[in-house]
Each structure stands twice: as C-alpha cells, then as structure tokens.
Design an enzyme around this catalytic site. Structure first.
Site, PDB file in Angstrom:
ATOM      1  N   HIS A 162      38.040  37.892  41.166  1.00  0.00           N
ATOM      2  CA  HIS A 162      36.956  38.381  42.019  1.00  0.00           C
ATOM      3  C   HIS A 162      35.702  38.746  41.231  1.00  0.00           C
ATOM      4  O   HIS A 162      35.018  39.726  41.540  1.00  0.00           O
ATOM      5  CB  HIS A 162      37.429  39.575  42.860  1.00  0.00           C
ATOM      6  CG  HIS A 162      38.466  39.214  43.892  1.00  0.00           C
ATOM      7  ND1 HIS A 162      39.641  38.573  43.570  1.00  0.00           N
ATOM      8  CD2 HIS A 162      38.504  39.417  45.238  1.00  0.00           C
ATOM      9  CE1 HIS A 162      40.352  38.398  44.668  1.00  0.00           C
ATOM     10  NE2 HIS A 162      39.687  38.879  45.693  1.00  0.00           N
ATOM     11  N   ASP A 174      32.515  41.842  50.239  1.00  0.00           N
ATOM     12  CA  ASP A 174      32.777  43.213  49.778  1.00  0.00           C
ATOM     13  C   ASP A 174      31.543  43.870  49.164  1.00  0.00           C
ATOM     14  O   ASP A 174      31.464  45.092  49.061  1.00  0.00           O
ATOM     15  CB  ASP A 174      33.928  43.244  48.764  1.00  0.00           C
ATOM     16  CG  ASP A 174      35.290  43.269  49.450  1.00  0.00           C
ATOM     17  OD1 ASP A 174      35.329  43.460  50.681  1.00  0.00           O
ATOM     18  OD2 ASP A 174      36.296  43.088  48.749  1.00  0.00           O
ATOM     19  N   GLU A 224      43.980  51.889  36.669  1.00  0.00           N
ATOM     20  CA  GLU A 224      43.711  50.800  35.730  1.00  0.00           C
ATOM     21  C   GLU A 224      43.701  51.259  34.272  1.00  0.00           C
ATOM     22  O   GLU A 224      44.103  50.522  33.375  1.00  0.00           O
ATOM     23  CB  GLU A 224      42.379  50.125  36.073  1.00  0.00           C
ATOM     24  CG  GLU A 224      42.364  49.421  37.424  1.00  0.00           C
ATOM     25  CD  GLU A 224      42.106  50.351  38.605  1.00  0.00           C
ATOM     26  OE1 GLU A 224      41.820  51.548  38.371  1.00  0.00           O
ATOM     27  OE2 GLU A 224      42.193  49.898  39.763  1.00  0.00           O
ATOM     28  N   ARG A 259      37.308  34.584  43.510  1.00  0.00           N
ATOM     29  CA  ARG A 259      37.960  34.681  44.806  1.00  0.00           C
ATOM     30  C   ARG A 259      37.835  33.431  45.678  1.00  0.00           C
ATOM     31  O   ARG A 259      38.814  33.061  46.337  1.00  0.00           O
ATOM     32  CB  ARG A 259      37.360  35.872  45.558  1.00  0.00           C
ATOM     33  CG  ARG A 259      37.848  35.999  46.976  1.00  0.00           C
ATOM     34  CD  ARG A 259      37.313  37.277  47.618  1.00  0.00           C
ATOM     35  NE  ARG A 259      37.792  37.418  48.984  1.00  0.00           N
ATOM     36  CZ  ARG A 259      37.125  37.016  50.065  1.00  0.00           C
ATOM     37  NH1 ARG A 259      35.946  36.442  49.933  1.00  0.00           N
ATOM     38  NH2 ARG A 259      37.624  37.170  51.263  1.00  0.00           N
ATOM     39  N   PHE A 301      37.323  46.251  37.858  1.00  0.00           N
ATOM     40  CA  PHE A 301      38.268  47.284  37.414  1.00  0.00           C
ATOM     41  C   PHE A 301      38.950  46.898  36.102  1.00  0.00           C
ATOM     42  O   PHE A 301      39.652  47.705  35.505  1.00  0.00           O
ATOM     43  CB  PHE A 301      39.322  47.537  38.504  1.00  0.00           C
ATOM     44  CG  PHE A 301      38.735  47.676  39.881  1.00  0.00           C
ATOM     45  CD1 PHE A 301      37.555  48.387  40.078  1.00  0.00           C
ATOM     46  CD2 PHE A 301      39.328  47.075  40.971  1.00  0.00           C
ATOM     47  CE1 PHE A 301      36.992  48.498  41.346  1.00  0.00           C
ATOM     48  CE2 PHE A 301      38.775  47.180  42.247  1.00  0.00           C
ATOM     49  CZ  PHE A 301      37.606  47.895  42.436  1.00  0.00           C
TER      50      PHE A 301
END
Lengths: 315, 281
Positions: free
Chosen positions: A113, A121, A62, A171, A87
């Site tokens: 997300h 997650d 990234e 998401r 990220f």
C-alpha cells in the site's frame, strides 16, 4: 523491443508478494513471517495456512514487530515483516535504524500500500517518503518492483540474500507485463534501447513509462527505457552507460521528488556525468483520497507527464 | 551448583573498578546504573548463564542475554571481558576512536558477546522475544534473558512486547528490570511515575518476582527458580531493587551520576573504596 511489454491481465503487486511468500514457505524452512493485523491486505493467508508455526501475529504494534524480527534474525531465522508501507517505515524508523540496520540483521521489511495508488484511504496512509527514509540507512537494500511477476520474483530473491531489505509494493490491480522468473537484486533491466532520451522508472510508474516510450517511439523519438527495481544499491553502470548515449534523463516514480530514485540518479550524474534531467514525481505535497489513476494524474504522474518531461529535454 | 559468594563478591569489586576506570578514562559514560548492576552481571556471567565465550551470534543451545538499557555498557564490557569474550586490556579503548567498545553496545564492530545494538531505549524486550521464538522453533531448550532499566519502561514499545509475550506464551524468557527508581532527570516518581510496577506487570499476565540486586544468594536463587519455572506457559519478570552508584559512597542513591564521569580526584576516591581483586587492566 517495446512491443513485447503488453498485458492480458491485471493483478496487484501485493498478490505477487503473497504468492512469493507461499512458495517460500514451501521451499525455505528458515523463512518466518510477522504481521501487524493486516493478513488479508498482505495476502498472507496461504502462507499462514501452510506454516502456522512460522507465522507470528503481533497485533497493531509495529515497533514490537520490528524488534521481534531483529531477535528472530539474531537467532538465525529469516523474518519477513508485513504491514503497510507507512507503518513499515516512518512509524518504526528508530527500531529499524538501531535494531535492524545498525545491528546488520537479516530482516525483510515488506511494505504494501505504498504511494498514491493506495487510493481512497487518503494521505494518512499514502506514504511518499519511504524510499528516501530507507535508502539513507547504511546497508539497507531498497527494492520497488513494477508488477505482479516482478514482485513475486523479488520476494523470493530477497530470502536468499543476507542483509536487511526494504521491499515496497502496492494495493491496486495493475497490468502484469514483466516476464516471470529471475530477479537479480541491483541489476537494472534495459527494456528498450534508444539514443534520444534515457527514461528510468520504478514501481507502478514503469507501466506508464512503457506507454510513454511507445508513444514517443511512434513520433520518432528513440527512447532507452530502464526498469530500476532496485533503488539501492543503484545500478550506476547501466545508467551511466545509457546517459552517455542520450545525454538526457527522465525519472518517473510514485514518491516525493525529495529523497526518491530521481534524487539518487541526479546525485550520481552530478558526480560522474552531469546531465540534464526531469523528475516525474510528487513535488513536496501530501496526497488525498481518490481513485489510483485519478490521483496519479492530479499529482503529475501520468503517461502524458512522462511524455512531456521527455519532450522538454530533447526539444 | 553451590554459590561461592566470596568469589562473586571479589569479581564484582573488580567489575566496579573496571567501570570507574573506563568511564574516567573516556571522561564520559554512565557509571551510576553500571555500578548498580555490577552484582547482577557478575551473578549472571559467573554463575547462572550457560554460555560460550567462543561467541556465536545465533546462540544455539546456550542461554542468550540481551541488554536493553545499553547505556550501562561499562558493566557489560567488564563482565564479558572478565569471563573470556575478549581481551581485558581492550577495556582501555572504551568510547575511544577505532574501538569495538562503543559508547552504547553495538554489533557493528564485531565485539563478541553483543547480539544487537541498544541505547535508544525500549527495544531490547522485543529482540529477546524474537530470540525466544527462534529457540522454540529450533527446539532449543536454553533460555533468553533481557535486562531493562526502569526508566525505559516509559517507552510504549515495552508494553507492546509485554502484551505479545503473554499472548504468545513466551515461557523461555526471563526479563529483569533494574528497579533503581532513578533516571537522567531525577527519580522516576518525579519524572514519570511507574506507579504500582508489580501490579502493572501482573495485569499484563506476567509472573512477577522481586529481589534485592545486591544479594548474590537472592539473585541466584530467584533467577534459578524462574529458570525451573520456564516452559509453564507464561513469561516471567524479576523486578530487581538496586541502588544507583552502589559501591562508591558519593555516587550512591542519586541520579546525579547517571551519565557523568568522575574527575581525577573523585576517581582516586572511588577506586580507594573498591578492592583490586583480579588485577586492573
């Protein structure tokens, strides 16, 4: 006014982003996209299929993606970087700070997300600090749309705005209740006029705020509901105008209380119109695994929490 | 174009004077690496680069140069001003308040010649790759150059960028490493060894050249050979051996002058070793 905010289907805000990118690919030859190994999650398949030369897969790297985007912008392109919100921000904060924000590069940082609604997650991926990090950077525009339609419109709008932008979305499948079409960066949308309480919400929490406002109205509380999709620059005029009527303000967001939209509004009101407030936000805590709606409930971000916050202020 | 080595030597002597005078006047800055790269910058800006001092940010149809190790800003500011990007007198404002010549290069104040801020290390190669990709999309056949320090290769982002450039065949990009073997805390080999540097670049599928960064003929011939090699499907790097502090005897070959300004007496001593060829600012 509130009755028109209802839904017949659910779609993810990230689908709004992907569909917005598809249209941008067709309409704006200057737009290029970069992705760090999350094409499917960011819904980029169609853009890539139609514009293979304008897409760059950077792999799981990234920091490099942010730097390459800065270089593309330097040479006149309009790059969209695409990965998860975690990220897109904390992992690459210095790259964004030096190569993009301080260097005034026309890079669109597109972050999926975000927040608790990432779900199963867990906390490693559920960033709740990104709005704070990004709003602190001078010159950075921060946008957190509420549903599929608003995300799609925002994606298209930021392509024709010159300057660095952080676009945050999520998401889960979520009610589609905002009208299609226009998106004006920095312009709040007053969804319901009222006189007892100003209720401000951003992102996924706006749907819960609509539910809360409907219930409150039914019980006789007059709610001014404001959709703040652009956290920075903040539409200060809209908020001040509203709290001058209501004198109390509740802010709901899927983010830490520290550094979020509520904090921005508290700062504004402290400086210009001291007002009693309540924040419906995560209180100095990491998230955990679970279903999106279960998590929002556990961390104090439910419709009921919004109703209670409003009642507390007008009691 | 034939190489006028005497002319280039005269320019680099003045550039070295500019470096010492900027750093001494600001009583801060990074003379060591700046002096070490004075010959390279002179060769680039006065012989190699196809560039327009009427600065355009997007660098369309010209070569683009990026400096990743931004702390050697004094050598860049000197060569930019001496090649016409901004008034030479402005060098007197280096590191002072209300100046366009920030301690580390920045675009924020609009200094012509600078395309991106650098200083926080390891970011320049990625930016240069982005510019090179844009040139390909624009069917612009000029090239992109980026200078990096050797110490900054310790940053992980550099290796991400190296991997990307080979995978995506970025063959309109030439990276140069200032291989002086020194960094703030001491020699690379004692701080964090770079190991077999040519082998590392080669194993990342870059074409590697090695040069003497104080030999104008060697610099120019090698860079021009790399330019001829552009478009062949692989990225290229030049590992450039330099001596930190080159040109000022008491600064040469040590990391002690990486980021320290000379005092008044040392400044006089340093300037006595560097001929004023183009007139001081």
């Amino acid at each position: 006014m509130l009755n028109k905010y209802t839904y017949t289907e659910k779609k993810a805000t990230r689908d709004g982003f992907g569909d917005g990118m598809t249209e941008l690919g067709r309409e704006n030859p200057n737009v290029v996209a970069l992705c760090a190994d999350l094409i499917g999650s960011l819904k980029l398949d169609k853009f890539i299929e139609e514009n293979p030369d304008r897409f760059f897969q950077v792999g799981i790297a990234e920091a490099n993606m942010m730097g390459i985007a800065a270089g593309l912008a330097t040479a006149g392109k309009t790059p969209f970087t695409c990965t998860f919100a975690n990220f897109s921000t904390g992992r690459v904060y210095d790259q964004i700070r030096q190569s993009i924000a301080y260097s005034d590069k026309n890079v669109k940082i597109c972050a999926s997300h975000a927040g608790l609604t990432l779900g199963e997650d867990g906390a490693t991926h559920q960033i709740l600090e990104d709005i704070g990090m990004m709003k602190m950077l001078p010159g950075m525009t921060v946008i957190n749309p509420a549903d599929y339609n608003q995300t799609k419109a925002a994606t298209k709008a930021i392509a024709s705005y010159k300057g660095p932008v952080y676009l945050r979305f999520g998401r889960p499948s979520w009610p589609v209740f905002m009208p299609e079409g226009e998106f004006e960066i920095g312009k709040a949308i007053v969804m319901n006029e009222g006189t007892d309480v100003t209720l401000v919400a951003t992102g996924h929490m706006l749907w819960y705020a609509v539910q809360a406002a409907k219930e409150l109205e039914e019980s006789g509380v007059s709610v001014e509901l404001i959709n703040i999709h652009t956290i920075k620059p903040l539409d200060e005029e809209a908020i001040l105008k509203s709290v001058k009527k209501t004198n109390v303000c509740v802010v709901a967001e899927e983010h830490q209380m520290n550094g979020g939209l509520g904090e921005s509004i508290a700062g504004l009101l402290a400086r210009q119109h001291p007002t009693a407030m309540q924040m419906v936000a995560v209180n100095d805590s990491f998230g955990e695994s679970g279903k999106p709606e279960e998590l929002l409930k556990k961390y104090g971000l439910s419709t009921e929490d919004i109703i209670n916050a409003c009642k507390k202020l007008i009691a | 174009m034939s190489i006028d080595i005497e002319k280039l030597k005269a320019i680099s002597s003045q550039v070295r004077r500019d470096i010492i005078r900027q750093v001494a006047s600001a009583n801060s800055g990074h003379p060591g690496g700046s002096l070490g790269c004075a010959d390279f910058f002179t060769a680039m800006y006065f012989h190699i680069l196809k560039h327009d001092p009427n600065f355009n940010m997007d660098g369309r149809n010209e070569d683009m140069f990026f400096l990743s190790n931004g702390h050697i800003s004094p050598v860049w500011y000197s060569t930019l001003s001496r090649s016409g990007y901004f008034p030479i007198d402005e060098l007197a404002t280096f590191r002072k308040i209300n100046s366009r010549l920030q301690g580390h290069p920045a675009t924020h104040e609009g200094l012509p010649g600078i395309r991106i801020a650098s200083g926080s290390l390891g970011q320049g190669l990625s930016a240069a790759i982005g510019a090179a990709l844009a040139k390909k999309l624009n069917k612009d056949d000029r090239n992109v150059f980026v200078l990096m320090g050797d110490g900054e290769l310790q940053e992980g982002q550099v290796w991400e960028a190296m991997m990307f450039a080979a995978h995506h065949t970025i063959d309109n990009l030439i990276a140069i490493v200032d291989w002086n073997g020194q960094q703030i805390d001491g020699p690379n080999d004692s701080v964090m060894s770079l190991g077999d540097l040519p082998a590392k670049w080669k194993s990342f599928d870059w074409k590697v050249s090695e040069i003497d960064g104080h030999d104008f003929g060697n610099i120019i011939n090698t860079v021009e050979k790399c330019i001829d090699n552009c478009g062949n499907g692989y990225p290229q790097v030049i590992l450039m051996k330099t001596e930190m502090g080159k040109g000022v005897d008491f600064m040469e070959g040590t990391h002690h002058w990486h980021g320290k300004a000379p005092n008044a007496e040392q400044t006089i001593n340093a300037l006595s070793q560097l001929k004023e060829t183009l007139g001081d600012y």
